[in-house]
Write an enzyme that holds these catalytic residues in place. Sequence first.
Site, PDB file in Angstrom:
ATOM      1  N   CYS A  26       0.920  -0.907  -0.173  1.00 10.92           N
ATOM      2  CA  CYS A  26       0.299  -0.341   0.116  1.00 10.92           C
ATOM      3  C   CYS A  26       1.163   1.413  -0.148  1.00 10.92           C
ATOM      4  CB  CYS A  26      -1.367   0.233   1.391  1.00 10.92           C
ATOM      5  SG  CYS A  26       0.056  -0.057   2.675  1.00 10.92           S
TER       6      CYS A  26
ATOM      7  N   ARG B 215      -3.286  -0.400   5.409  1.00  6.67           N
ATOM      8  CA  ARG B 215      -4.022  -1.553   4.104  1.00  6.67           C
ATOM      9  C   ARG B 215      -3.313  -2.914   4.549  1.00  6.67           C
ATOM     10  NH1 ARG B 215      -5.585   2.408  -0.645  1.00  6.67           N
ATOM     11  NH2 ARG B 215      -3.780   3.524   0.220  1.00  6.67           N
TER      12      ARG B 215
ATOM     13  N   ASP C 238      -8.329   3.750   1.245  1.00  4.31           N
ATOM     14  CA  ASP C 238      -7.415   4.156   2.297  1.00  4.31           C
ATOM     15  C   ASP C 238      -8.039   4.971   3.394  1.00  4.31           C
ATOM     16  OD1 ASP C 238      -5.052   4.954   4.135  1.00  4.31           O
ATOM     17  OD2 ASP C 238      -4.173   6.421   2.350  1.00  4.31           O
TER      18      ASP C 238
END
Length: 195
Positions: A11, A17, A133
């Site tokens: 990520c 994440r 996000d």
Amino acid sequence: MTAPFRVCFVCTGNICRSPMAESVFRARLAEDGLDGLVEVDSAGTGGWHEGDGADPRTVAVLRAGGYENAHTARQFHASWFDRLDLVIALDSGHLRELRRLAPTAQDAAKVRLLRTYGTGAATGATDDLDVPDPYYGGFEGFEECLEMVEEASEGLLAAIRAALPAPTVVTARGADHDNRRTAREQHRPQEKESA
């Protein structure tokens, strides 16, 4: 034994994440008995959080879901492609950046978007395959990310299971047994082929 299959989740900063995906997928592998055959880690496209732990909200969501998390953020490097079999991007921006970073076309082909392994992607039910996000939002965003990661992990697990070599069955025989068999075969008269 052949080298393990290696997967890296990527990520942006490697604190939300990708560590979430790493923890979830590590648990899925253990449940499936593949944890000895597949190695999992994670990284970020940038190094802003290098050396930090996962975001406290990520840790809380993982803990609530029953997942373990011991994490130190790091940045992904192009040299890693050599040792990785699959690089899993969490959104389309990461996908583009990782493919640009790939030294060869073969390395670029190793980069896949996580949610392409989900059931919604398989049925064409969704156009947006990004895991959003959650960093700038509330706790609900982290819970939503966890749901997306869990759902896609099942398909990813199936794909990796299919990519692993089939298990080899080896029977344990003593050296004497094999030597006796070889000696018998050497002394066996040759049979003539019939026309």
